[in-house]
Design a protein around this motif. Structure first.
Motif, mmCIF file in Angstrom:
data_model
loop_
_atom_site.group_PDB
_atom_site.id
_atom_site.type_symbol
_atom_site.label_atom_id
_atom_site.label_comp_id
_atom_site.label_asym_id
_atom_site.label_seq_id
_atom_site.Cartn_x
_atom_site.Cartn_y
_atom_site.Cartn_z
ATOM 1 N N PRO A 1 -1.810 -29.457 6.115
ATOM 2 C CA PRO A 1 -1.553 -30.415 5.023
ATOM 3 C C PRO A 1 -0.139 -31.001 5.076
ATOM 4 O O PRO A 1 0.058 -32.177 4.775
ATOM 5 N N PHE A 2 0.830 -30.180 5.464
ATOM 6 C CA PHE A 2 2.199 -30.691 5.576
ATOM 7 C C PHE A 2 2.260 -31.806 6.613
ATOM 8 O O PHE A 2 2.810 -32.878 6.360
ATOM 9 N N LEU A 3 1.710 -31.555 7.797
ATOM 10 C CA LEU A 3 1.712 -32.585 8.838
ATOM 11 C C LEU A 3 0.940 -33.820 8.393
ATOM 12 O O LEU A 3 1.301 -34.946 8.740
ATOM 13 N N GLY A 4 -0.097 -33.615 7.600
ATOM 14 C CA GLY A 4 -0.827 -34.744 7.031
ATOM 15 C C GLY A 4 0.048 -35.582 6.113
ATOM 16 O O GLY A 4 -0.013 -36.821 6.125
ATOM 17 N N ARG A 5 0.896 -34.924 5.348
ATOM 18 C CA ARG A 5 1.808 -35.657 4.467
ATOM 19 C C ARG A 5 2.866 -36.408 5.271
ATOM 20 O O ARG A 5 3.235 -37.536 4.930
ATOM 21 N N VAL A 6 3.349 -35.779 6.339
ATOM 22 C CA VAL A 6 4.306 -36.469 7.210
ATOM 23 C C VAL A 6 3.610 -37.663 7.863
ATOM 24 O O VAL A 6 4.184 -38.755 7.942
ATOM 25 N N ALA A 7 2.373 -37.475 8.310
ATOM 26 C CA ALA A 7 1.613 -38.586 8.885
ATOM 27 C C ALA A 7 1.473 -39.720 7.870
ATOM 28 O O ALA A 7 1.521 -40.899 8.240
ATOM 29 N N GLY A 8 1.358 -39.369 6.603
ATOM 30 C CA GLY A 8 1.275 -40.369 5.546
ATOM 31 C C GLY A 8 2.507 -41.257 5.477
ATOM 32 O O GLY A 8 2.415 -42.439 5.130
ATOM 33 N N ALA B 1 2.389 -38.892 15.714
ATOM 34 C CA ALA B 1 3.785 -39.184 15.378
ATOM 35 C C ALA B 1 4.365 -38.070 14.505
ATOM 36 O O ALA B 1 5.525 -37.665 14.683
ATOM 37 N N ALA B 2 3.568 -37.552 13.585
ATOM 38 C CA ALA B 2 4.016 -36.442 12.736
ATOM 39 C C ALA B 2 4.295 -35.203 13.578
ATOM 40 O O ALA B 2 5.291 -34.503 13.361
ATOM 41 N N LEU B 3 3.429 -34.919 14.538
ATOM 42 C CA LEU B 3 3.663 -33.778 15.438
ATOM 43 C C LEU B 3 4.949 -33.965 16.238
ATOM 44 O O LEU B 3 5.733 -33.026 16.415
ATOM 45 N N ASN B 4 5.187 -35.175 16.715
ATOM 46 C CA ASN B 4 6.403 -35.455 17.473
ATOM 47 C C ASN B 4 7.642 -35.325 16.583
ATOM 48 O O ASN B 4 8.675 -34.809 17.024
ATOM 49 N N ALA B 5 7.539 -35.795 15.348
ATOM 50 C CA ALA B 5 8.659 -35.661 14.414
ATOM 51 C C ALA B 5 8.938 -34.183 14.151
ATOM 52 O O ALA B 5 10.103 -33.755 14.108
#
Length: 174
Positions: free
Chosen positions: A113-120, A140-144
């Motif tokens: 869910p955290f990575l989902g929020r970053v993806a958002g 992109a969230a994974l890379n960040a």
């Protein structure tokens, strides 16, 4: 709280479930009612604390912040959490890296869910025309996250002198 204190004092590896139970004033078996093993206990404590950091980071996002500033804000929130006790942070990060079983599942329930929020954040930037349309937000969230983790690890390993240097490294990497 007893486990967190012992992890801080002795490091995760050195603290034993027996010592944790003694500090908490409970039988050793009682600890296992809540956690399968010491790794699961660490994941449980870590997940509880990080959930609060995540909520605070997203709740306090500066209005109108650029994508870069929003990402730095979110990930710096974690770094400031770790800065409260760098010795414990080293133990916790090392202990959380290679979890298995229920402990790994517990962390995955936090991470997805955290990575989902970053993806958002990337989705919002795309909607405003500030990020390429072909960008895959979750990737992109994974890379960040990878950029954040490298800055965090560099700081915790002493390759960066302080939190400010780690945040600067994070900003450059992002």
């Amino acid at each position: 709280e007893a486990a967190w204190a012992l992890f801080a004092e002795q490091g995760y590896e050195a603290a034993t479930v027996r010592e944790i139970a003694q500090r908490a004033g409970v039988a050793q078996g009682t600890v296992f009612v809540y956690a399968k093993d010491k790794a699961d206990l660490l994941a449980m404590l870590f997940a509880d604390r990080l959930s609060a950091v995540v909520e605070s980071a997203f709740a306090t996002l500066p209005a109108g912040a650029s994508l870069l500033d929003a990402l730095v804000h979110v990930f710096s929130s974690f770094m400031r959490f770790y800065a409260q006790d760098v010795r414990l942070a080293r133990s916790v990060v090392r202990g959380v890296l290679f979890l298995e079983g229920p402990a790994a599942e517990r962390m995955e329930r936090l991470n997805r869910p955290f990575l989902g929020r970053v993806a958002g954040l990337f989705v919002a930037a795309q909607a405003q025309g500030l990020a390429r349309a072909e960008l895959v937000p979750f990737v992109a969230a994974l890379n960040a996250f990878a950029a954040y983790f490298m800055a965090l690890a560099s700081w915790l390993n002493g390759l960066l002198p302080d939190l400010a240097a780690a945040e600067a490294q994070l900003r450059l990497a992002l």
